[in-house]
Design an enzyme around this catalytic site. Structure first.
Site, mmCIF file in Angstrom:
data_model
loop_
_atom_site.group_PDB
_atom_site.id
_atom_site.type_symbol
_atom_site.label_atom_id
_atom_site.label_comp_id
_atom_site.label_asym_id
_atom_site.label_seq_id
_atom_site.Cartn_x
_atom_site.Cartn_y
_atom_site.Cartn_z
ATOM 1 N N GLY A 164 -4.107 -8.193 -1.741
ATOM 2 C CA GLY A 164 -5.541 -8.573 -2.871
ATOM 3 C C GLY A 164 -5.607 -9.348 -4.335
ATOM 4 O O GLY A 164 -3.693 -8.885 -4.862
ATOM 5 N N GLU A 207 -1.233 0.544 2.419
ATOM 6 C CA GLU A 207 -0.957 1.550 2.360
ATOM 7 C C GLU A 207 -0.514 2.274 2.872
ATOM 8 O O GLU A 207 -0.320 3.342 3.330
ATOM 9 C CB GLU A 207 -1.544 2.403 0.905
ATOM 10 C CG GLU A 207 -1.521 1.395 -0.259
ATOM 11 C CD GLU A 207 -0.525 1.075 -1.434
ATOM 12 O OE1 GLU A 207 0.661 2.059 -1.172
ATOM 13 O OE2 GLU A 207 -0.601 -0.171 -1.372
#
Length: 683
Positions: A214, A466
């Protein structure tokens, strides 16, 4: 049924009364402004929306409102319904820049001073745009968090302020094309050159390309690159020594011109299912040289002469410590997922309170939420949203405590397991719930303006990044097995598993055949029964999977035995997390100072607990923990509690206190839901 009831029902004959269970139907099919159905009581005069809202309101709500209203007041910063990815990505960076550089929000400083305040800001940012929330997280939780948590003072002095004020936008380059969850198998290398006092970053194969990074595609100027630290000639026989995965700060774009630096190739990963306001990129490195000081050296360092030192003796311990410091990202995702669940439930419940359809003959149509099937869909979900909100607050408080203590290994281990489990459990639940909310709104739920599509698509990846949810649940299960082994070796249990400290023996004994048949409402609504039931199931699952693993390891080895028991292990982990969530909910109810609010929360908690037991009633029956008559009583009580929660649904939803500008769905507004519907769809 009395004659008065019959005449009021619109029925003509007693024969019809026996054909249709009218007493039951009338209880369910009354318009919401009709008198309370026979036998139903609104707890303590009903829910006080203001008191509920005050109790649910976080201590940082003023900061949240300031952040959110700053964007709401500026039309140029608001995200349109449809926007091309490139334009969406540029809008998100403008939104972030406006909040940080114009409005003076300092996310990294908030994280350092009070993580709870940082997560509160993240909630309001997510109200603005989920893509913006993820972009904030990439900049501050991941890029900023990695530098601050894995580096030392020299890195904080160099980078902290410029990351905080967005002068140094960056990214978190861990995942590779061929490796995501298995971080120890990453292939990117950082080879030390003692002649020039530099590390050389290389991508040795296509599979080692950093992927799904990202902010890399357009806006990042730096990357925290996770790579294998290679020390030439320091291994056995003069071979290179692989010191395991370490993190390095690597500049990827020129600070002035924004041009991509030599030796670095950056590509966009392409359009995604959701979150297209996040510029997700791929990074390839070819002999990229960085100073030795760019090693984030909190857990391992390389001296000028190439000598490696660490306070931790093994690669595995260094790796565990490194990943342990990055747990804040999982905390943020669990918390953000609760916000999205509350938004979806708010839209669905408000629509169900507004939309009328069918009803008894010759009477007004009734509201969707007066149908038992609709209550069955939405009310346990509403109860879960409350449970998760309290559990999320507990997770943040525990994480904040861990950051303050800094050296408490037991607390750090507890937070790691708690964050892994809650991130997995809550995001999976929310993903399923968004679809149910969409379906419960019929055709209007399929309209893009009512947001279920964007909520579903933007949230879906929460189950993957994550840490993949299946992998995270295995981490929880592995910790439980370690605690189980310690218990039977006379060791001390960690706080994660402390409810077994005094009662392992009773949980593993045969259930009481008398209490297995108790079906009185007072007993079923007793929090002690509810929590004991959750914990008993977890304990039995743990005991049985430990026995299975021990048996299978003799023939299949450790990995084979684990794989054969994998589904059992995942159920165990989910059961444990459910126990923690319920325990927290019960504590919150007990500590609520206002009696009426406490009674309302107790009702919601009872629904959450008993619905959880009913959903796994087969397991309780197999264990002889619940007899058939008790199972039937639980099922009936869940239906009745869903009905009672329905009576307060508006107040319970309003207590979330999500602004209409954050809801945005025309069918989910607090008032005048249809007033601007045609404007939203361009009529």
């Amino acid at each position: 049924m009395t004659s008065a009831h019959r005449s009021g029902s619109g029925s003509g004959t007693d024969e019809e009364d026996t054909t249709l269970p009218m007493r039951f139907l009338r209880r369910l099919l009354l318009p919401s402004d009709s008198p309370t159905p026979e036998g139903a009581k609104r707890p303590a005069g009903g829910a006080d929306a203001a008191a509920l809202k005050a109790y649910m309101r976080g201590r940082h709500r003023e900061m949240q409102d300031r952040v959110f209203q700053y964007v709401v007041a500026r039309p140029e910063l608001q995200t349109p319904l449809e926007l091309a990815p490139a334009a969406h990505q540029e809008l998100c960076i403008r939104q972030m820049s406006a909040l940080v550089q114009d409005a003076g929000v300092r996310p990294l400083s908030l994280m350092a001073a009070d993580p709870a305040q940082y997560f509160a800001v993240m909630e309001s940012v997510g109200w603005i745009d989920i893509s913006l929330g993820i972009k904030f997280g990439a900049q501050y939780s991941l890029w900023g968090g990695s530098v601050i948590n894995l580096g030392t003072n020299k890195h904080k002095e160099k980078y902290f302020d410029k990351i905080d004020n967005l002068d140094y936008p960056g990214c978190f380059a861990m995942t590779e094309l061929h490796h995501g969850s298995n971080v120890q198998a990453l292939q990117t290398t950082a080879t030390f050159d003692s002649v020039t006092d530099e590390f050389i970053i290389d991508t040795p194969s296509d599979g080692a390309i950093k992927w799904w990074i990202g902010l890399a595609a357009m806006h990042a100027k730096f990357a925290t690159v996770f790579a294998r630290l290679i020390l030439p000639l320091q291994g056995e026989g003069g071979e290179p020594a692989d010191m395991g995965i370490h993190a390095f700060v690597v500049p990827i774009r020129d600070l002035e011109t924004h041009a991509v630096l030599p030796g670095i190739e950056i590509n966009d990963c392409g359009r995604k299912i959701g979150l297209n306001g996040v510029d997700t990129g791929a990074l390839r490195f070819s002999s990229v040289r960085i100073p030795r000081d760019n090693l984030l050296n909190r857990f391992g360092d390389v001296a000028r002469d190439g000598k490696y030192t660490s306070s931790l003796p093994t690669i595995n311990k260094r790796f565990a410590a490194t990943l342990g410091e990055l747990v804040g990202g999982r905390v943020a995702l669990a918390y953000s997922s609760v916000v999205i669940l509350k938004t979806a439930v708010t839209i669905a419940v408000r629509y169900a309170l507004l939309r009328q359809q069918f009803g008894p003959p010759k009477q007004p149509e009734i509201r969707l939420l007066d149908y038992q099937s609709h209550q069955h869909k939405l009310m346990p979900m509403l109860a879960s949203a409350y449970a998760f909100q309290f559990a999320g607050a507990y997770l943040i408080d525990t994480y904040s405590e861990m950051k303050k203590t800094n050296n408490d290994e037991d607390l750090s281990a507890h937070v790691h397991v708690l964050a892994a489990g809650m991130k997995s459990y809550i995001t999976s639940y929310t993903a399923k719930s968004i679809s149910i909310c969409r379906e419960s709104c019929g055709g209007h739920g399929y309209s893009a303006v009512n947001r279920f599509g964007s909520l579903r698509n933007d949230h879906d990846i929460f189950q993957t990044f994550e840490g993949d949810n299946t992998v995270l649940l295995q981490q929880v299960a592995r910790d439980l097995l370690k605690q189980y082994e310690k218990k039977f070796k006379g060791g001390t249990l960690s706080v994660t598993w402390n409810y077994l400290r005094d009662s392992m023996s009773s949980y593993l004994s045969q259930p009481n055949r008398v209490t297995a048949r108790w079906e009185a409402e007072d007993h079923l609504r007793d929090p002690n029964f509810q929590l004991e039931a959750f914990r008993y199931r977890t304990s039995r699952l743990l005991h049985s999977v430990a026995a299975r693993l021990q048996k299978d390891m003799k023939t299949l080895g450790g990995f084979g035995a684990w794989n054969r028991c994998l589904n059992h292990l995942l159920i165990l982990a989910e059961s444990h997390i459910e126990s923690i969530i319920l325990a927290r909910f019960i504590e919150v109810v007990k500590s609520c100072p206002d009696e009426k609010t406490r009674e309302v929360l107790k009702l919601v908690c009872d629904l959450y607990a008993l619905d959880g037991i009913w959903k796994d009633i087969g397991a309780y029956r197999n264990l002889d923990y619940v007899a058939p008559n008790k199972a039937k009583a639980i099922n009936k009580l869940v239906d009745y509690l869903s009905y009672q929660v329905r009576l307060m649904a508006r107040e319970l939803i309003d207590a979330f206190d999500i602004p209409d500008q954050a809801i945005r769905a025309p069918i989910g507004m607090q008032s005048d839901a249809y007033a601007k519907y045609t404007q939203y769809v361009g009529l």
